[in-house]
Scaffold this motif. Structure first.
Motif, mmCIF file in Angstrom:
data_model
loop_
_atom_site.group_PDB
_atom_site.id
_atom_site.type_symbol
_atom_site.label_atom_id
_atom_site.label_comp_id
_atom_site.label_asym_id
_atom_site.label_seq_id
_atom_site.Cartn_x
_atom_site.Cartn_y
_atom_site.Cartn_z
ATOM 1 N N ILE A 151 0.954 -1.136 0.027
ATOM 2 C CA ILE A 151 0.074 0.070 0.066
ATOM 3 C C ILE A 151 0.969 1.191 -0.148
ATOM 4 O O ILE A 151 0.627 2.310 -0.760
ATOM 5 C CB ILE A 151 -0.882 -0.097 0.891
ATOM 6 N N LEU A 152 1.841 1.159 0.947
ATOM 7 C CA LEU A 152 2.912 2.560 0.917
ATOM 8 C C LEU A 152 3.461 2.690 -0.533
ATOM 9 O O LEU A 152 3.721 4.038 -0.926
ATOM 10 C CB LEU A 152 3.939 2.247 1.824
ATOM 11 N N PHE A 153 4.075 1.549 -1.045
ATOM 12 C CA PHE A 153 4.617 1.480 -2.470
ATOM 13 C C PHE A 153 3.503 2.052 -3.423
ATOM 14 O O PHE A 153 4.035 2.811 -4.338
ATOM 15 C CB PHE A 153 5.259 0.321 -2.945
ATOM 16 N N GLY A 154 2.533 1.851 -3.355
ATOM 17 C CA GLY A 154 1.349 2.280 -4.228
ATOM 18 C C GLY A 154 1.171 3.765 -4.079
ATOM 19 O O GLY A 154 0.881 4.485 -5.180
ATOM 20 N N LEU A 155 1.258 4.252 -2.932
ATOM 21 C CA LEU A 155 1.174 5.614 -2.531
ATOM 22 C C LEU A 155 2.322 6.278 -2.836
ATOM 23 O O LEU A 155 2.112 7.604 -3.887
ATOM 24 C CB LEU A 155 0.806 5.687 -1.191
ATOM 25 N N PHE A 156 3.358 5.841 -2.993
ATOM 26 C CA PHE A 156 4.563 6.476 -3.425
ATOM 27 C C PHE A 156 4.601 6.511 -4.844
ATOM 28 O O PHE A 156 5.005 7.787 -5.451
ATOM 29 C CB PHE A 156 5.799 5.593 -2.859
ATOM 30 N N ALA A 157 4.112 5.427 -5.536
ATOM 31 C CA ALA A 157 3.995 5.551 -7.197
ATOM 32 C C ALA A 157 3.175 6.569 -7.514
ATOM 33 O O ALA A 157 3.497 7.321 -8.528
ATOM 34 C CB ALA A 157 3.636 4.158 -7.691
ATOM 35 N N ILE A 158 1.921 6.747 -6.892
ATOM 36 C CA ILE A 158 0.955 7.827 -7.221
ATOM 37 C C ILE A 158 1.488 9.203 -6.999
ATOM 38 O O ILE A 158 1.396 10.175 -7.962
ATOM 39 C CB ILE A 158 -0.279 7.524 -6.584
ATOM 40 N N PHE A 159 2.049 9.484 -5.832
ATOM 41 C CA PHE A 159 2.190 10.789 -5.320
ATOM 42 C C PHE A 159 3.650 11.202 -5.519
ATOM 43 O O PHE A 159 3.955 12.430 -5.113
ATOM 44 C CB PHE A 159 1.900 11.070 -3.781
ATOM 45 N N ALA A 160 4.693 10.397 -5.617
ATOM 46 C CA ALA A 160 6.055 10.790 -5.869
ATOM 47 C C ALA A 160 6.301 12.054 -6.499
ATOM 48 O O ALA A 160 7.200 13.022 -6.106
ATOM 49 C CB ALA A 160 6.854 9.578 -6.028
ATOM 50 N N GLU A 161 5.923 12.077 -7.845
ATOM 51 C CA GLU A 161 6.313 13.055 -8.891
ATOM 52 C C GLU A 161 5.444 14.238 -8.461
ATOM 53 O O GLU A 161 5.996 15.558 -8.422
ATOM 54 C CB GLU A 161 6.117 12.753 -10.062
ATOM 55 N N LYS A 162 4.246 14.125 -7.895
ATOM 56 C CA LYS A 162 3.651 15.073 -7.513
ATOM 57 C C LYS A 162 4.158 16.040 -6.236
ATOM 58 O O LYS A 162 4.028 17.374 -6.158
ATOM 59 C CB LYS A 162 2.094 15.107 -7.127
#
Length: 78
Positions: A27-38
């Protein structure tokens, strides 16, 4: 019937805990993938749409793992 219950192996409680922990990491990796660039935490070479798809897939798999871990820890199968 009594012999069946006495010959059972002791229940392993570490495996469901591992599933919970792995699920949280996914779940944390998924959140990172979604919000890292933003948030300016990283730049990826794939398009933002694919990162969103990857993030959602990781989060869904993590939720599945968390559900499995909770089910195995707290609910009896008998």
């Amino acid at each position: 019937m009594q012999d069946e219950q006495t010959n059972r192996l002791p229940e392993n409680r570490y495996r469901p805990m591992g599933e919970l922990i792995r699920g949280i990491f996914f779940i944390l990796f998924g959140l990172f993938a979604i919000f890292a660039e933003k948030l300016g935490l990283g730049e990826f070479r794939i398009s933002p749409q694919w990162m969103m798809i990857l993030g959602i897939a990781l989060m869904l798999y993590g939720l599945f793992r968390v559900y499995n871990g909770i089910r195995k820890l707290f609910f009896k199968r008998n």
